[in-house]
Design a protein around this motif. Sequence first.
Motif, mmCIF file in Angstrom:
data_model
loop_
_atom_site.group_PDB
_atom_site.id
_atom_site.type_symbol
_atom_site.label_atom_id
_atom_site.label_comp_id
_atom_site.label_asym_id
_atom_site.label_seq_id
_atom_site.Cartn_x
_atom_site.Cartn_y
_atom_site.Cartn_z
ATOM 1 N N SER A 1 0.842 -1.196 0.000
ATOM 2 C CA SER A 1 0.000 0.000 0.000
ATOM 3 C C SER A 1 0.879 1.248 0.000
ATOM 4 C CB SER A 1 -0.905 -0.009 1.229
ATOM 5 O OG SER A 1 -0.127 -0.248 2.394
ATOM 6 N N SER B 1 -0.061 0.690 -4.695
ATOM 7 C CA SER B 1 -0.619 -0.652 -4.611
ATOM 8 C C SER B 1 0.351 -1.643 -5.250
ATOM 9 C CB SER B 1 -1.985 -0.750 -5.311
ATOM 10 O OG SER B 1 -1.808 -0.932 -6.706
ATOM 11 N N ASN C 1 -6.776 -0.193 -9.721
ATOM 12 C CA ASN C 1 -5.359 -0.002 -9.384
ATOM 13 C C ASN C 1 -4.389 -0.262 -10.526
ATOM 14 O OD1 ASN C 1 -5.894 0.901 -6.843
ATOM 15 N ND2 ASN C 1 -5.678 -1.101 -5.866
ATOM 16 N N VAL D 1 -5.313 0.340 4.821
ATOM 17 C CA VAL D 1 -5.285 -0.464 3.595
ATOM 18 C C VAL D 1 -6.684 -0.450 2.958
ATOM 19 C CG1 VAL D 1 -3.450 -1.997 4.412
ATOM 20 C CG2 VAL D 1 -5.841 -2.636 4.797
ATOM 21 N N GLU D 2 -6.732 -0.758 1.682
ATOM 22 C CA GLU D 2 -8.032 -0.876 1.021
ATOM 23 C C GLU D 2 -8.746 -2.121 1.540
ATOM 24 O OE1 GLU D 2 -6.100 0.199 -3.256
ATOM 25 O OE2 GLU D 2 -8.152 -0.539 -3.302
ATOM 26 N N ALA E 1 -7.249 -5.268 0.307
ATOM 27 C CA ALA E 1 -6.008 -5.653 0.972
ATOM 28 C C ALA E 1 -6.275 -6.232 2.362
ATOM 29 C CB ALA E 1 -5.084 -4.440 1.076
ATOM 30 N N THR F 1 -1.994 -5.183 -0.120
ATOM 31 C CA THR F 1 -1.826 -4.910 -1.544
ATOM 32 C C THR F 1 -2.159 -3.500 -2.013
ATOM 33 O OG1 THR F 1 -3.962 -5.981 -1.739
ATOM 34 C CG2 THR F 1 -2.050 -7.275 -2.410
ATOM 35 N N GLY F 2 -2.872 -2.729 -1.205
ATOM 36 C CA GLY F 2 -3.183 -1.393 -1.713
ATOM 37 C C GLY F 2 -3.811 -0.490 -0.682
ATOM 38 N N GLY F 3 -3.877 0.780 -1.027
ATOM 39 C CA GLY F 3 -4.503 1.763 -0.137
ATOM 40 C C GLY F 3 -3.772 3.092 -0.118
ATOM 41 N N GLY F 4 -2.558 3.097 -0.664
ATOM 42 C CA GLY F 4 -1.699 4.267 -0.557
ATOM 43 C C GLY F 4 -2.199 5.519 -1.257
#
Length: 463
Positions: free
Chosen positions: A108, A115, A167, A388-389, A392, A430-433
């Motif tokens: 993330s 991501s 993403n 995080v998403e 994730a 895996t993602g959210g940044g």
Amino acid sequence: MIDTHDSGACYSPNLDSSLFRDAMEVFHINTARIPCREAFRKKSLHSCDIEQAEQRLIRFAPFICRIFPETLPTNGIIESPLIPAQRLLGAVTDGKNSVGRLLIKLDSALPIAGSVKARGGIYEVLKHTETLAFQEGILTVDDDYSTLADKRDFFSRYSLHVGSTGNLGLSVGIMGSKIGYRVTVHMSADAKQWKKDLLRSHGVDVVEYQADYSAAVMRGRDIARSDPMSYFIDDEDSADLFLGYAVAASRLKKQLDSMKITVDSAHPLFVYMPCGVGGAPGGITFGLKHVFGNNAHCFLIEPVNAPCMLTALTGEDCMNTTGEPTKLAHISEYGLSGVTIADGLAVGRASYLVYSMIHDTIDGEFTVDDDRLIPYLQLIHDTEGVFVELSAASALCGFEGMLSPAGQKYIEINGLQQKMHDAVHILWATGGGLVPDEEKSALLKYTREWCLRRPLYLMQALK
Ligand SMILES: *Cc1c(COP(=O)(O)O)cnc(C)c1O
């Protein structure tokens, strides 16, 4: 053999597909698994391909550094931290279980795309860029790649197309437009508005589809095919994406080494990865198995309503005998909707390429109910301060499931009971940044209220 435990999750060497047809949470242990070394011999991609991808990323580092100064601290290498998650471990195990260490791989926080798609998506854009530059004689392998930053006009003659749930579009769109390409992202209906807005602010053309992800991919593929100056990044069938993801493994090894964490037959590694079309978790698995062999235990997590890789792994005739690519089943054929709040995982059909690369090495898969993702997100945030998403957050289901009676079966089958004290577990965040602050606070407000309304839910969510 089906062993249902209290949360409804199941263990099964021969998974009864009626369970996932009913959108039940399941734990599938992969019975097609064979020793890694044996599996690798049958593949069309090998460790040398991963090494070449690594070398390519190193060649591009001066260029990345120049166009994305935020990568200066790592000299143009796009990588994310690996952090200990002791508080989260304490919350999940209630201090009772000795299961080793828990870490979070913070993709993330990957620069540029926020991501895991910063691995595969950016790698494929760079590889294509190198190919064009070589072809047109504006670069050789020994040149300083940072000079490509002055070639925007050259690249503006070319276009990139990609189908995305969000993403991958961000990763290809942000990198591609910075290089100079005209980029079109074919977005599935699930894609978040802010992702479309962000892409448009980078000058990317966003085409929206009412249909699901596979439809967006198909359309993008057709359009790109009709134009010789355009290139399609095919999430359902791309060796380059896959290899870009696979590079994560040797980098992870270095991080573990620097934390003095050993992975060997006495110290098993468990990795939990959210899965959409399969490329990211599949590529990472492929890399990890090359680096750590059978000591890496790799698990996929998919939403109960979109378990496309699970249907492939449990399906009967996914591989035909001639090795010709066969199309994998679409989850609608199982009567499943594909609808999930984990938008990055809302995928109806897995990648056949990925399936063929990992079907005999992946260790297992957990499916997760959407309702569980909300308290997971909240818990990861409250214990580790990490946002995080929802997609994730699903990784936590894997770790948790491994502690459940279903997971214990896996540990027993693999003779790991005595080794769990010394195990290391990694949640792949895996993602959210890139989630905008307002979206983040709105989501956290929602998840907090949701959890408050169901005081017992958090405990129940922890199986
Ligand atoms: C894309 C994505 C995944 C899964 O990757 P696939 O290659 O689609 O399997 C998981 N989590 C997030 C946040 C993603 O964006």
